[in-house]
Design a protein around this motif. Structure first.
Motif, PDB file in Angstrom:
ATOM      1  N   LEU A 288       0.835  -1.203   0.000  1.00  0.00           N
ATOM      2  CA  LEU A 288       0.000   0.000   0.000  1.00  0.00           C
ATOM      3  C   LEU A 288       0.872   1.257   0.000  1.00  0.00           C
ATOM      4  CD1 LEU A 288      -2.682   1.552   0.358  1.00  0.00           C
ATOM      5  CD2 LEU A 288      -2.478   1.148   2.822  1.00  0.00           C
ATOM      6  N   ASP A 289       1.882   1.295   0.840  1.00  0.00           N
ATOM      7  CA  ASP A 289       2.750   2.470   0.919  1.00  0.00           C
ATOM      8  C   ASP A 289       3.490   2.693  -0.400  1.00  0.00           C
ATOM      9  OD1 ASP A 289       2.037   3.068   3.517  1.00  0.00           O
ATOM     10  OD2 ASP A 289       3.659   1.882   4.394  1.00  0.00           O
ATOM     11  N   ARG A 290       3.993   1.615  -1.000  1.00  0.00           N
ATOM     12  CA  ARG A 290       4.708   1.772  -2.268  1.00  0.00           C
ATOM     13  C   ARG A 290       3.783   2.294  -3.359  1.00  0.00           C
ATOM     14  NH1 ARG A 290       7.099  -3.282  -5.590  1.00  0.00           N
ATOM     15  NH2 ARG A 290       4.909  -3.859  -5.384  1.00  0.00           N
ATOM     16  N   THR A 291       2.573   1.760  -3.426  1.00  0.00           N
ATOM     17  CA  THR A 291       1.635   2.223  -4.440  1.00  0.00           C
ATOM     18  C   THR A 291       1.319   3.699  -4.248  1.00  0.00           C
ATOM     19  OG1 THR A 291       0.641   0.030  -4.719  1.00  0.00           O
ATOM     20  CG2 THR A 291      -0.692   1.923  -5.371  1.00  0.00           C
ATOM     21  N   ALA A 292       1.037   4.100  -3.011  1.00  0.00           N
ATOM     22  CA  ALA A 292       0.738   5.502  -2.733  1.00  0.00           C
ATOM     23  C   ALA A 292       1.935   6.384  -3.058  1.00  0.00           C
ATOM     24  CB  ALA A 292       0.319   5.674  -1.277  1.00  0.00           C
ATOM     25  N   ASP A 293       3.139   5.953  -2.677  1.00  0.00           N
ATOM     26  CA  ASP A 293       4.349   6.733  -2.977  1.00  0.00           C
ATOM     27  C   ASP A 293       4.528   6.914  -4.484  1.00  0.00           C
ATOM     28  OD1 ASP A 293       4.893   6.860  -0.282  1.00  0.00           O
ATOM     29  OD2 ASP A 293       6.440   5.307  -0.304  1.00  0.00           O
ATOM     30  N   ILE A 296       1.887   9.423  -5.839  1.00  0.00           N
ATOM     31  CA  ILE A 296       2.209  10.796  -5.428  1.00  0.00           C
ATOM     32  C   ILE A 296       3.395  11.339  -6.219  1.00  0.00           C
ATOM     33  CG2 ILE A 296       3.085  12.193  -3.508  1.00  0.00           C
ATOM     34  CD1 ILE A 296       1.407  10.357  -1.645  1.00  0.00           C
ATOM     35  N   SER A 297       4.420  10.516  -6.409  1.00  0.00           N
ATOM     36  CA  SER A 297       5.597  10.982  -7.145  1.00  0.00           C
ATOM     37  C   SER A 297       5.254  11.292  -8.595  1.00  0.00           C
ATOM     38  CB  SER A 297       6.722   9.952  -7.074  1.00  0.00           C
ATOM     39  OG  SER A 297       6.381   8.760  -7.754  1.00  0.00           O
ATOM     40  N   LEU A 298       4.373  10.502  -9.207  1.00  0.00           N
ATOM     41  CA  LEU A 298       3.964  10.758 -10.589  1.00  0.00           C
ATOM     42  C   LEU A 298       3.186  12.068 -10.696  1.00  0.00           C
ATOM     43  CD1 LEU A 298       2.869   7.163 -11.673  1.00  0.00           C
ATOM     44  CD2 LEU A 298       4.950   8.391 -12.352  1.00  0.00           C
ATOM     45  N   ILE A 299       2.297  12.294  -9.745  1.00  0.00           N
ATOM     46  CA  ILE A 299       1.504  13.533  -9.774  1.00  0.00           C
ATOM     47  C   ILE A 299       2.402  14.747  -9.567  1.00  0.00           C
ATOM     48  CG2 ILE A 299      -0.321  14.834  -8.615  1.00  0.00           C
ATOM     49  CD1 ILE A 299      -1.619  12.136  -7.918  1.00  0.00           C
ATOM     50  N   ARG A 300       3.315  14.660  -8.625  1.00  0.00           N
ATOM     51  CA  ARG A 300       4.203  15.795  -8.362  1.00  0.00           C
ATOM     52  C   ARG A 300       5.140  16.053  -9.534  1.00  0.00           C
ATOM     53  NH1 ARG A 300       5.476  14.465  -1.942  1.00  0.00           N
ATOM     54  NH2 ARG A 300       3.585  15.476  -1.120  1.00  0.00           N
ATOM     55  N   ALA A 301       5.620  14.998 -10.186  1.00  0.00           N
ATOM     56  CA  ALA A 301       6.473  15.179 -11.354  1.00  0.00           C
ATOM     57  C   ALA A 301       5.708  15.848 -12.485  1.00  0.00           C
ATOM     58  CB  ALA A 301       7.027  13.828 -11.813  1.00  0.00           C
ATOM     59  N   GLU A 302       4.457  15.430 -12.681  1.00  0.00           N
ATOM     60  CA  GLU A 302       3.642  16.039 -13.727  1.00  0.00           C
ATOM     61  C   GLU A 302       3.347  17.495 -13.405  1.00  0.00           C
ATOM     62  OE1 GLU A 302       1.753  16.195 -17.344  1.00  0.00           O
ATOM     63  OE2 GLU A 302       2.882  14.516 -16.499  1.00  0.00           O
ATOM     64  N   ARG A 303       3.087  17.779 -12.134  1.00  0.00           N
ATOM     65  CA  ARG A 303       2.821  19.154 -11.728  1.00  0.00           C
ATOM     66  C   ARG A 303       4.052  20.024 -11.950  1.00  0.00           C
ATOM     67  NH1 ARG A 303      -0.549  23.140 -11.841  1.00  0.00           N
ATOM     68  NH2 ARG A 303      -0.656  24.425  -9.969  1.00  0.00           N
ATOM     69  N   SER A 304       5.239  19.492 -11.631  1.00  0.00           N
ATOM     70  CA  SER A 304       6.475  20.238 -11.852  1.00  0.00           C
ATOM     71  C   SER A 304       6.711  20.481 -13.341  1.00  0.00           C
ATOM     72  CB  SER A 304       7.669  19.475 -11.264  1.00  0.00           C
ATOM     73  OG  SER A 304       7.547  19.336  -9.864  1.00  0.00           O
ATOM     74  N   ALA A 305       6.436  19.456 -14.161  1.00  0.00           N
ATOM     75  CA  ALA A 305       6.603  19.613 -15.596  1.00  0.00           C
ATOM     76  C   ALA A 305       5.638  20.651 -16.154  1.00  0.00           C
ATOM     77  CB  ALA A 305       6.401  18.267 -16.289  1.00  0.00           C
ATOM     78  N   THR A 306       4.403  20.646 -15.656  1.00  0.00           N
ATOM     79  CA  THR A 306       3.411  21.626 -16.108  1.00  0.00           C
ATOM     80  C   THR A 306       3.838  23.034 -15.727  1.00  0.00           C
ATOM     81  OG1 THR A 306       1.628  20.004 -15.895  1.00  0.00           O
ATOM     82  CG2 THR A 306       0.989  22.318 -15.956  1.00  0.00           C
TER      83      THR A 306
END
Length: 331
Positions: A288-293, A296-306
């Motif tokens: 569960l923790d790995r999936t959530a991590d 979250i990392s994918l969303i933050r990377a996309e937000r940074s790219a945007t």
């Protein structure tokens, strides 16, 4: 085993499955014909979103589309664990879990009197109902209607949660299992209604690959070699085969908008599933923790790219690799 269950197994399964198939089609046709209006109100005391406060724009809105166990506005047990873990790890997100992927009318299955009785006596039928809805959503005759219905349901709930169309705030569709069929189908309707940047993340995604993903920024496919159910979807739906080059799925792959992330040795369901809090990895984290991590990392990377793209638009183009993109394209 109860006498009722024995009777169903002996002679009633066929008629029950037929009734399920007809009921699944009825919902999407009732929506299209305007016989019934979709539900928009939530149970008393249930907020339209969790996580980031409503008094300031969040970094992103995340809509969680649960698996076939979803039969009420609240998430299933496992889905609820995932949502809570995501909120704890990414308080900058505003999270919606109330969308009903398997009801074009947004009508909670568990609240219907006959289904409440069945849940107590033959709970398997509740899962059969949602499985049937997945195949209706994948059927080329009903797919455009289903996509419009559930896409509108998602857009409505996002507006009620504070989303402003055209605001540029990303919308993330995180889907588990059959929720991927609904997530990929909702892309066009969400683009039309909200004009929002769309990021799709599928977890053990079961979908037919026919939906157009042109208006999605990217699709991240979280999978595992031990996930037999996700693999079955790649076998039974021809649009997922590389041979069908013009399918929405294969066009997105060739455009580099699909990235695969391995979460081995997770399974689709059970004590070693993607969202199991008990199964442990060598680094000490639970599945569960790995999936959530990962999410979250994918969303933050996309937000940074945007954000970097927006800076470039204001300051002019700069040389270098697109920031925030650390994943690899699915070849």
């Amino acid at each position: 085993m109860s006498e009722l269950l024995l009777l169903l197994l002996a002679g009633g399964v066929g008629p029950v499955l037929l009734a399920e198939a007809l009921l699944a089609r009825y919902e999407v046709l009732a929506y299209t014909a305007g016989w019934r209006a979709p539900t928009t109100e939530l149970p008393e005391g249930m907020p339209h979103a969790l996580g980031a406060a409503a008094d300031r724009p969040p970094d992103a809105y995340l809509v969680y589309l649960d698996g076939i166990g979803k039969r009420r506005f609240r998430d299933s047990r496992d889905g609820g664990r995932l949502v809570k873990t995501l909120i704890a790890g990414a308080p900058e997100l505003r999270v919606l879990g109330q969308v009903l992927p398997y009801s074009p009318l947004a009508d909670p299955l568990a609240d219907r009197p006959v289904w409440a009785w069945l849940r107590r006596h033959v709970g398997l039928l509740l899962f059969l109902h949602n499985v049937m809805q997945i195949f209706v959503a994948a059927d080329r005759r009903y797919r455009p209607l289903y996509n419009r219905a559930v896409g509108t349901q998602i857009a409505t709930q996002l507006r009620l949660a504070g989303y402003r169309p055209g605001s540029g705030i990303p919308v993330v569709l995180l889907s588990y299992s059959g929720g991927a069929q609904v997530a990929t189908g909702a892309v066009d309707e969400l683009h039309a209604q909200l004009r929002s940047p769309l990021l799709l993340i599928t977890l053990g995604g079961f979908h037919n690959g026919a939906n157009d993903l042109t208006h999605a920024r990217h699709l991240h496919l979280l999978t595992s070699a031990e996930d037999r159910i996700e693999r079955v979807g790649t076998w039974i739906f021809p649009q997922r085969w590389r041979l069908f080059r013009r399918s929405g799925w294969n066009r997105a792959r060739r455009a580099g908008r699909v990235t695969v992330h391995r979460l081995d040795p997770a399974t689709h369901v059970g004590p070693r599933s993607y969202i199991s809090p008990e199964a442990q990895l060598p680094d000490g984290r639970s599945h569960l923790d790995r999936t959530a991590d990962t999410v979250i990392s994918l969303i933050r990377a996309e937000r940074s790219a945007t954000a970097a793209t927006e800076d470039e638009q204001h300051q002019g183009p700069r040389q270098g690799r697109h920031p925030g993109r650390t994943d690899r394209p699915d070849g």
